[in-house]
Design a protein around this motif. Structure first.
Motif, mmCIF file in Angstrom:
data_model
loop_
_atom_site.group_PDB
_atom_site.id
_atom_site.type_symbol
_atom_site.label_atom_id
_atom_site.label_comp_id
_atom_site.label_asym_id
_atom_site.label_seq_id
_atom_site.Cartn_x
_atom_site.Cartn_y
_atom_site.Cartn_z
ATOM 1 N N TYR A 1 2.089 -1.143 -12.500
ATOM 2 C CA TYR A 1 1.096 -2.215 -12.559
ATOM 3 C C TYR A 1 0.366 -2.338 -13.907
ATOM 4 C CZ TYR A 1 -2.947 -5.126 -11.732
ATOM 5 O OH TYR A 1 -3.905 -6.086 -11.866
ATOM 6 N N PRO A 2 -0.138 -1.217 -14.482
ATOM 7 C CA PRO A 2 -0.899 -1.389 -15.731
ATOM 8 C C PRO A 2 -0.110 -2.115 -16.829
ATOM 9 C CG PRO A 2 -1.252 0.792 -14.849
ATOM 10 C CD PRO A 2 -0.156 0.183 -14.017
ATOM 11 N N GLN B 1 0.822 -1.209 0.000
ATOM 12 C CA GLN B 1 0.000 0.000 0.000
ATOM 13 C C GLN B 1 0.859 1.264 0.000
ATOM 14 O OE1 GLN B 1 -2.651 0.670 3.272
ATOM 15 N NE2 GLN B 1 -4.096 1.769 2.003
ATOM 16 N N LYS C 1 -3.841 -9.437 -7.618
ATOM 17 C CA LYS C 1 -3.147 -8.347 -6.932
ATOM 18 C C LYS C 1 -3.715 -8.305 -5.522
ATOM 19 C CE LYS C 1 -4.240 -3.977 -7.820
ATOM 20 N NZ LYS C 1 -4.283 -2.561 -8.252
ATOM 21 N N GLU D 1 2.819 0.710 -7.967
ATOM 22 C CA GLU D 1 1.511 1.065 -8.521
ATOM 23 C C GLU D 1 1.637 1.611 -9.940
ATOM 24 O OE1 GLU D 1 -0.507 2.243 -4.204
ATOM 25 O OE2 GLU D 1 0.160 3.813 -5.568
#
Lengths: 484, 378
Positions: free
Chosen positions: B338-339, B329, B354, B335
Motif C-alpha cells: 500500500y505505501p 482485512q 482505501k 497491506e
C-alpha cells in the motif's frame, strides 16, 4: 546482587556485539553491508566475506529495548497497516531512516529527562528509599532516562552545517539517537531474502530494496506439504543458490571463494551442533537454565552461525552447563515445579510480564521450538538445501507436530503455553490443531494467549495471567491424576 | 438472448454457486473446488471435471472454522473452511489448495486435516522465482503432481490433447472476460457495478464453454450499443475481491462506474493466456511465469515500483478519475504494497480511497459515506 553470568553467556554476548561492531566499521570504511533474513543461507554471504546484519534480530532487540511501539507507529505513519508483522514494521521504519532518539533541548543541548523513568533508589541494605515528601519510592537518578522521541536520519543529514551552532546541533541530534546496537545498525547496500519463514519476508525485503534503492537477492522456499523434501524442491532451491552466487559475484566483483564457503559451512554446522547440545541441557530435571535464556542466545545462531566464534561460545556455554548440572546449579531464579514448552516467538517488549506469573507458579520453560528450528546440520550442498527447507513455517503440520512433540518428550514438559502471535500468521495459523494433537498424543494440557513478538499493544497481561493460571491448574490436576 | 436476460442469468448463477454444484452433480459430473490463487484450472477441465472457484462467501458467518483459525486471518480463507465444515461444499470431489500467501500456507494444512477421510485435498506450492528455467521446472513439477491427483479423482488420464483443448477454452474465456471488462467500462449506463461483478464472478461457477458462449453474446450486444455519454464518475477498483452486491450497489447509487480493475478475483487472474501449441504443461508453467504486477508475486525488479506504475497507467488509460482500494482485512501482501501504491497514485495526481473490507461485513453505512464523499471530490 547482580545475576551471575557464566563465561559462555559472556562469550555469546560478545559475538553478537562484534557482528554489529564489525558492520559499523565496514560501513565507515566504505565496504558493503547487507541486511539478511534470519534463515537465509548465511554461508553464501560468508563465502564473499560480506558483513551482514539481521533485521529480525534487530527488531527483536528494538522491541526488547521498549522501542517497538514508537517504531511500529512510525511505520504506520508511512502507510504500513498495523496488522503487518511487528518485526517488518520496525524494520521498514528503520530502513526509511526512522530512529528512536532521546529528547533534548535544542538551545542548551541537554537531554530532557522523563520523570516517570528509572528504577527505585535502594540504600546500602538493598531497601527502597522512600521520599518523605511524597511517600513514594525515590528514583535512582543514574537510571533515569530522557523521553523517547522519533527522529529521522535523512532529516538530520539534510540539516545545514554552516555556523558553529548548527554543527553542534546537528552532531548532538546524531548522537541523541539511542545508543544501543540495534538502533545504530548501518543502512543496507544490498538485501538477502529467504522466505522459508514466511512470504511476508518477500514483500518486506522488496520494500527495503525499493526504499533504499539496493539490489535484492532472493531465495524462495515454497511451502512444503510433506515431511520429506522432494528432489524437485531441492533442484529448485539449488538453482537459486547458483543464481545467488552469481549475483553476489556481480555485487562484490569477487569470485565465489570455495574455501571460505567450506569454512563457513564447517562453522555453521559446528554452531548448530553446539546449539542443539546446549538446547538439550533443558532435558535435565531441574533444568540448569530457563528456556527464556535460549531466546537470548538465538541472536548468536541468527547473526553469527557461520563464524567460528559463535561455535566456540556455544561450546563454552556447554561446558558451563555441564558444570552446573554436576553441581546442581541453575540460573532459573525459582524452584522448578512445572515444566512447559513455550510455543512461538516471545513477546519481546513484555519479557518481564511473561516471566512474572511463570515465576510465581514455579513454571520453567524447558522447551522452545527454536531448538530444532535453528539446528541446521548438513554434509553437502543438497543437504544444506534440505536443511534450509525446514524452517518453522515452511514445514507441514506433521513435521511441525513431530518436532514439538519430540522436544516435549525429551525435555519432559507438563504442559504447553501457546503464543497466538498477531505478528505471525504462518506460525499461528495451525496452532489450534497442533494444541489438540499435543493433548491427544502426549496427554498434556495446553493454554493459548494473544500477544505479539514486537508490538506491545497486542499483548493483554490480564488474559495472559489467567491463561497461565489455567494451565497451572490443569497441570496440577494432571499430576494428581498420575499419582492416583 | 437479450442483454437483460443474459445479465439476469449471470446474476442468478453468481448468487447461487451451490445450485450450480448440485446441477453438475446431477449431470454425473465431478466437481473440484479451487481456492485462490493461480491454480491451473485447465487441468481440472482437461480431466473432464468441473472446477469450482472458492473465494469465500458474502453470506456465511465464521463459526466452525474458529476451531482452526485465530481471528486475525483473512475471511476468504476462513469462510472457505467454514463452508467445507458446515456441509455447504459436501458435494465436492476434490479441492486444490494453493499456498502463495502466509494465510494459505497454514490453511492448506487445516483444509487437509479438517477434510481428512472426506475430501482429497491437492496441495499446490507455486514458486516465487517463476521466470528462470529452474522456476519453470518447479512449476511444472507442481502441476504434474496436481495432474496426477486429479487423474486419481476423475479416473481419467489427462492427455496432452485434452489439455491443449482446455487451454484453448480457457484462453477464449479469458479473452471474453477481458473484452467484457473493457466494454463494461465503456457502457456503465447498461452494465452496473453490481451486474459487472456478477458476470465476472459467475465465471468461477460455470463450465467455461458455457460462460464464454453467454459472455460473447453479451459482449456482442454491448459492442453494438452507441457511444455512452456517461455523466457520472469513473474509477478503477483494486484489491483482492469486491463482489458483494450490497457494497457495489453504493457505487451504482452514486453513479460511480468501474472503468477497469486491478482486483485479484477479477482481472488479475485473467491477464495472461497460455500458449496453445507445444508442451501444454510447459505452456501452463510459462503462463504462471508471465504473471506480473501482482502484490502476491515476487518482483525481480523490486527496486522499481512497477506494480504501482502499472495500475497508475491503467487508471489513466481507462479514463477513470480515481481509484478505490478494497483493502481486504488481514491481507499482508496488499497491506505491504500500500505505501508504494499510494506514493505512485499521489505522484500521478490520482485521488484514491482505501476501504477496509472483509466478507463478514453486513453494514455498509461507513463505506457508503466514504464512497459518497469520494465521489464529490472526483
Amino acid at each position: 546482587m547482580a545475576k551471575e553470568v557464566s563465561p559462555g553467556v559472556l562469550a555469546l554476548r560478545k559475538v553478537v556485539e562484534d557482528v554489529y561492531a564489525d558492520a559499523r566499521v565496514a560501513k565507515k570504511e566504505g565496504k558493503l553491508v547487507g541486511w539478511s533474513s534470519s534463515k537465509f543461507p548465511c554461508e553464501l554471504a560468508e563465502a564473499f566475506g560480506l558483513n551482514v546484519m539481521y533485521p529480525e534480530n534487530q527488531a527483536a532487540g528494538i522491541a526488547a529495548n521498549r522501542d517497538g511501539e514508537i517504531m511500529c507507529k512510525a511505520a504506520e505513519e508511512l502507510g504500513y497497516d498495523n496488522d503487518i508483522c511487528g518485526y517488518a514494521r520496525i524494520s521498514l521504519a528503520y530502513a526509511a531512516g526512522k530512529r528512536a532518539s532521546r529528547k533534548f533541548d535544542p538551545e542548551t543541548l541537554e537531554y530532557v529527562i522523563n520523570p516517570a523513568s528509572g528504577r527505585p533508589l535502594k540504600d546500602a541494605d538493598g531497601k527502597v528509599v522512600i521520599d518523605p515528601e511524597t511517600g513514594k519510592p525515590k528514583k535512582d537518578p543514574k537510571t533515569m532516562q530522557p523521553y523517547t522521541v522519533l527522529d529521522d536520519i535523512y532529516e538530520i543529514e539534510a540539516l545545514p552545517e554552516t555556523t558553529e551552532k548548527e554543527i553542534a546541533y546537528k552532531n548532538f541530534r546524531r548522537e541523541a539517537i539511542k545508543p544501543y546496537r540495534q538502533m545504530r545498525m548501518p543502512q543496507p547496500d544490498f538485501v538477502l531474502c529467504c522466505n522459508n519463514i514466511c512470504n511476508c519476508m518477500t514483500k518486506w525485503y522488496e520494500n527495503i530494496a525499493r526504499m533504499c534503492n539496493v539490489p535484492l537477492i532472493m531465495i524462495d522456499i515454497p511451502y512444503n506439504n510433506t515431511v520429506e523434501v522432494h528432489d524437485s524442491n531441492v533442484a529448485y532451491v539449488r538453482g537459486q543458490f547458483d543464481l545467488a552466487i552469481k549475483q553476489l559475484e556481480e555485487l562484490t566483483g569477487k569470485k565465489f571463494d570455495e574455501e571460505k564457503f567450506n569454512e563457513a559451512c564447517k562453522n555453521a554446522n559446528r554452531t548448530a551442533s553446539a546449539w542443539l547440545r546446549v538446547c538439550d541441557y533443558l532435558q535435565y530435571k531441574p533444568a540448569p537454565y530457563s528456556g527464556f535464556d535460549l531466546f537470548n542466545h538465538m541472536a548468536d545462531v541468527v547473526t553469527a552461525r557461520g563464524r567460528v566464534q559463535a561455535a566456540e561460545a556455544f561450546e563454552l556455554l556447554e561446558k558451563d552447563l555441564a558444570e552446573a548440572v554436576k553441581v546442581g546449579k541453575t540460573t532459573t531464579p525459582f524452584p522448578e515445579k512445572y515444566r512447559v514448552m513455550f510455543e512461538g516467538i516471545p513477546c519481546w517488549p513484555k519479557l518481564p510480564n511473561l516471566f512474572k506469573p511463570l515465576k510465581e507458579h514455579g513454571v520453567n520453560v524447558t522447551a522452545v521450538v527454536y531448538a530444532p528450528a535453528f539446528g541446521f546440520v548438513y554434509n553437502n550442498m543438497d543437504e544444506m538445501v534440505r536443511a534450509y527447507y525446514k524452517a518453522p513455517n515452511s514445514v507441514c503440520i506433521e513435521q511441525g507436530v513431530s518436532w514439538r512433540e519430540g522436544i516435549c518428550k525429551d525435555n519432559k514438559v507438563d504442559g504447553v503455553l501457546v503464543h497466538y502471535n498477531r505478528s505471525c500468521k504462518p506460525w499461528s495459523g495451525y496452532m489450534a490443531e497442533m494444541q489438540r494433537r499435543f493433548t491427544e498424543d502426549l496427554g498434556i494440557p495446553c493454554a493459548g494467549f494473544d500477544g505479539d513478538q514486537a508490538d506491545p499493544r497486542n499483548f493483554n497481561e490480564a488474559q495472559y495471567e489467567t491463561r497461565v493460571q489455567g494451565l497451572v491448574e490443569a497441570m496440577e490436576a494432571n499430576a494428581e491424576n498420575k499419582e492416583g | 438472448m437479450s442483454m437483460e436476460v443474459l445479465l439476469k442469468e449471470f446474476a442468478e448463477i453468481s448468487e447461487h454457486p451451490h445450485r450450480q454444484i448440485q446441477a453438475f452433480k446431477a449431470e454425473g459430473k465431478k466437481v473440484v473446488g479451487v481456492l485462490p490463487y493461480y491454480a491451473p484450472e485447465e487441468l481440472v477441465y482437461a480431466a473432464g471435471m468441473v472446477p469450482m472457484g472458492i473465494w469465500g462467501s458474502n453470506k456465511k458467518t465464521i463459526s466452525m472454522a474458529k476451531e482452526y483459525c485465530a481471528t486475525f486471518y483473512c475471511t476468504i480463507a476462513q469462510l472457505a473452511l467454514e463452508m467445507l465444515l458446515d456441509g455447504t461444499l459436501d458435494d465436492l470431489d476434490g479441492l486444490i489448495t494453493p499456498t502463495i500467501c502466509d494465510t494459505l500456507r497454514p490453511m492448506s494444512q487445516n483444509f487437509r486435516v479438517a477434510m481428512k477421510d472426506k475430501l482429497p485435498c491437492i496441495f499446490l506450492a507455486h514458486p516465487q522465482q517463476r521466470k528462470p528455467a529452474f522456476g519453470l521446472q518447479f512449476t511444472m513439477d507442481q502441476y504434474q503432481h496436481v495432474k496426477g491427483e486429479l487423474e486419481k479423482i476423475s479416473g481419467n488420464t489427462i492427455t496432452d490433447e485434452a489439455l491443449r483443448t482446455a487451454i484453448k477454452v480457457y484462453n477464449r474465456n479469458r479473452a471474453a472476460r477481458r473484452e467484457f471488462v473493457k466494454l463494461a467500462g465503456e457502457h456503465p449506463d447498461v452494465i452496473s457495478a453490481v451486474s459487472r461483478s456478477a458476470v465476472l464472478r459467475s465465471a468461477y461457477f460455470m463450465i467455461k464453454d458455457d460462460h464464454t458462449a453467454k459472455l460473447e453474446a453479451l459482449n456482442a450486444e454491448l459492442k453494438a450499443l452507441p457511444h455512452c455519454d456517461w455523466k457520472g464518475k469513473k474509477i478503477v477498483t483494486s484489491g483482492i475481491i469486491c463482489d458483494n452486491p450490497k457494497l457495489l450497489q453504493i457505487f451504482d447509487d452514486n453513479k460511480i462506474a468501474i472503468a477497469a480493475d486491478d482486483v485479484a478475483h477479477e482481472s488479475r487472474m485473467i491477464r495472461v493466456d497460455a500458449a496453445e501449441t507445444g508442451d501444454p504443461m510447459m505452456a501452463l508453467a510459462q503462463q504462471f511465469a508471465d504473471q506480473d504486477y501482482d502484490v502476491l508475486l515476487y518482483d525481480e525488479n523490486s527496486m522499481q515500483n512497477r506494480r504501482a506504475d502499472f495500475v497508475v497507467k491503467m487508471v489513466k488509460d481507462s479514463g477513470a478519475q480515481g481509484l478505490v482500494l478494497f483493502m481486504q482485512q488481514f491481507c499482508d501482501p496488499e497491506e505491504m504494497e500500500y505505501p508504494y501504491f499510494k506514493k505512485a497514485l499521489d505522484a500521478a495526481g490520482i485521488p484514491h480511497i482505501k476501504l477496509g473490507v472483509d466478507q463478514q461485513m453486513r453494514d455498509f453505512g461507513q463505506a457508503s459515506t466514504a464512497i459518497q464523499a469520494f465521489a464529490d471530490v472526483l
